[in-house]
Design an enzyme around this catalytic site. Structure first.
Site, short mmCIF file in Angstrom:
data_model
loop_
_atom_site.label_atom_id
_atom_site.label_comp_id
_atom_site.label_asym_id
_atom_site.label_seq_id
_atom_site.Cartn_x
_atom_site.Cartn_y
_atom_site.Cartn_z
N SER A 146 0.83 -1.20 0.00
CA SER A 146 0.00 0.00 0.00
C SER A 146 0.87 1.26 0.00
O SER A 146 1.73 1.39 -0.86
CB SER A 146 -0.91 -0.07 1.23
N TRP A 172 -9.90 0.20 -5.41
CA TRP A 172 -9.38 1.55 -5.08
C TRP A 172 -7.95 1.72 -5.62
O TRP A 172 -7.55 2.79 -6.05
CB TRP A 172 -9.42 1.68 -3.56
N LYS A 224 4.20 2.05 -2.42
CA LYS A 224 4.63 3.24 -3.16
C LYS A 224 6.08 3.53 -2.75
O LYS A 224 6.94 3.86 -3.57
CB LYS A 224 3.75 4.45 -2.80
N HIS A 235 -7.58 -5.80 0.00
CA HIS A 235 -6.36 -5.02 0.21
C HIS A 235 -5.63 -5.57 1.44
O HIS A 235 -6.06 -5.36 2.57
CB HIS A 235 -6.81 -3.58 0.46
C1 GCU Z 1 -5.44 4.72 1.59
C2 GCU Z 1 -4.85 5.48 0.44
C3 GCU Z 1 -4.01 4.57 -0.46
C4 GCU Z 1 -3.02 3.80 0.36
C5 GCU Z 1 -3.71 3.09 1.49
C6 GCU Z 1 -2.79 2.38 2.47
O1 GCU Z 1 -6.41 3.84 1.14
O2 GCU Z 1 -5.90 6.11 -0.24
O3 GCU Z 1 -3.35 5.33 -1.43
O4 GCU Z 1 -2.31 2.90 -0.45
O5 GCU Z 1 -4.43 4.01 2.27
O6 GCU Z 1 -1.63 2.74 2.59
O7 GCU Z 1 -3.27 1.47 3.15
#
Ligand code: GCU
Length: 419
Positions: free
Chosen positions: A257, A348, A261, A398
């Site tokens: 998540s 998402w 990144k 997720h």
């Molecule tokens: C949120 C956010 C995402 C991210 C996620 C996470 O959903 O919008 O961009 O990847 O949190 O880090 O769990």
């Protein structure tokens, strides 16, 4: 972390419970034109590996620094101290070390690294990743020191200090015993040691410790939380290079998540990482920004203004003008192996956009003499692709699961194992 994001939204007073307006209809994604990773800003084509390496790669890296994640300062030398060391952790399966690493001198926040190594082995390849809740969450091992850093309070609590109830709470996301059984070490640092993940976290982060004399704030180009977390990963690798039990030439950096990144950005900048894994990294990670599907640039910058640099916000409603798109982040990792993992119910994060980014990075991998991303079609559920750019989409939400780890290990066995 999804719950957290929704809670965060409410807390931020946006008045949005979920993400109204987010598009989940493939027919409404619209058309977009991706910048060509193999064309110099001058317009000249990149026809050989040398031009990629000497000209185009540095150009793209700079575009990312200037417009997305921000500029990372020149690294400071780490100082470190091994604070605990046992040979028989996890019922004898592993040696365990804990190491304090100062990444910007003794006055700046220090990171606590936890390292497991398969018992009796030396010079082992390692999976390195940041964790969300403190090192004690990755395994129930009672010997792990509980983080003393600020943590996000659990729901219905104001407690920002982690306690013993959090031990092993993220164990399913780490699969430590399985990873060790395959001959890999496990290294992790709590991301909050580097930058507490709050909109006002910068003051308690490592960033002010890089200010020049008289400087009190960041400029629009400067790094922010993701940049700082990635910096922490590189400094953890600096330590691993000094540890004779580790083969620092075989370190895979991974993350889930927002930390996916981060692993991509760390792997893009620091070519010492032998392999890079993105799990459900989505917007600002592996997913194409120009595809209007799921989370958008505007939305991520609004809810998480502390993640990217300030210039990125200028593209909130002008995504098509971004000089980069996320296939170019993946291309920066070339020719090193990169694995992109998506989850079917994690719309998402735009699973298809994650695959398409890998596919659009393929020409760079091929120019550099690898097989790139094998196959033209977006693979079905549970059909992992193990070429130099790897990819899978699994059923479910997720998360990081046992299935994900099985694939990461297979991928590492194939691309990082051989010396
Ligand atoms: C949120 C956010 C995402 C991210 C996620 C996470 O959903 O919008 O961009 O990847 O949190 O880090 O769990």
């Amino acid at each position: 972390m999804r719950y957290f994001a929704i809670g965060f939204l409410a807390a931020a007073g946006c008045g949005l419970a979920q993400a109204p307006g987010a598009n989940y209809d493939e027919a409404k994604v619209g058309t977009y034109h991706l910048p060509d990773p193999l064309k110099l800003q001058s317009g000249a084509p990149v026809k050989d590996a040398a031009t990629w390496k000497v000209k185009r790669r540095p150009e793209i890296l700079k575009l990312y620094e200037d417009t997305v994640y921000g500029r990372t300062p020149a690294p400071k030398k780490i100082e470190y101290e091994v604070t605990s060391q046992v040979k028989n952790a996890l019922g004898g399966q592993a040696a365990r070390k804990e190491v304090t690493i100062w990444v910007a001198g003794r006055k700046a926040p220090a990171m606590q690294l936890l390292l497991y190594l398969p018992a009796g082995k030396t010079r082992v390849p390692v999976f390195l990743g940041l964790n969300f809740g403190g090192n004690q969450t990755i395994n129930a091992d009672p010997g792990i020191t509980i983080t003393k850093s600020w943590v996000r309070p659990p729901r219905h609590s104001n407690n920002t200090k982690a306690d013993a109830s959090s031990r092993g709470s993220a164990a399913s996301r780490w699969q430590v015993e399985t990873v060790l059984a395959h001959g890999y070490g496990v290294a992790t640092v709590y991301y909050g040691d580097i930058f507490p993940d709050r909109t006002d976290g910068i003051g308690d982060s490592i960033i002010p410790h890089f200010y020049k004399p008289g400087q009190t704030a960041r400029s629009a180009e400067d790094w922010n939380a993701i940049g700082a977390w990635a910096y922490g990963l590189s400094r953890a690798l600096d330590y691993l290079e000094k540890d004779p039990d580790v083969d620092a030439k075989r370190v895979a950096v991974h993350g889930h998540s927002r930390l996916g990144k981060t692993s991509l950005w760390a792997g893009a900048q620091d070519e010492r990482f032998a392999l890079v894994i993105s799990n459900d990294s989505g917007e600002g990670g592996a997913a194409l920004s120009r595809r209007n599907f799921g989370e958008t640039v505007e939305r991520i910058n609004t809810v998480f203004p502390h993640w990217f640099n300030d210039n990125y916000k200028k593209y909130n409603t002008r995504v098509n003008e971004l000089p980069v798109d996320q296939h170019m982040l993946i291309a920066l990792i070339a020719p090193r192996p990169v694995y992109i993992a998506s989850a079917q119910e994690d719309q998402w994060a735009d699973p298809r956009g994650e695959f398409l980014a890998g596919q659009a990075a393929d020409p760079v991998y091929r120019l550099l003499g690898t097989d790139g991303l094998d196959g033209k079609q977006w693979p079905g559920i549970h059909q992992p692709v193990m070429s130099r750019i790897g990819y899978h989409i699994r059923a479910g939400k997720h998360d990081v699961t046992e299935y994900d780890w099985e694939q990461f290990i297979k991928f590492a066995d194939k691309h990082m194992r051989a010396k």
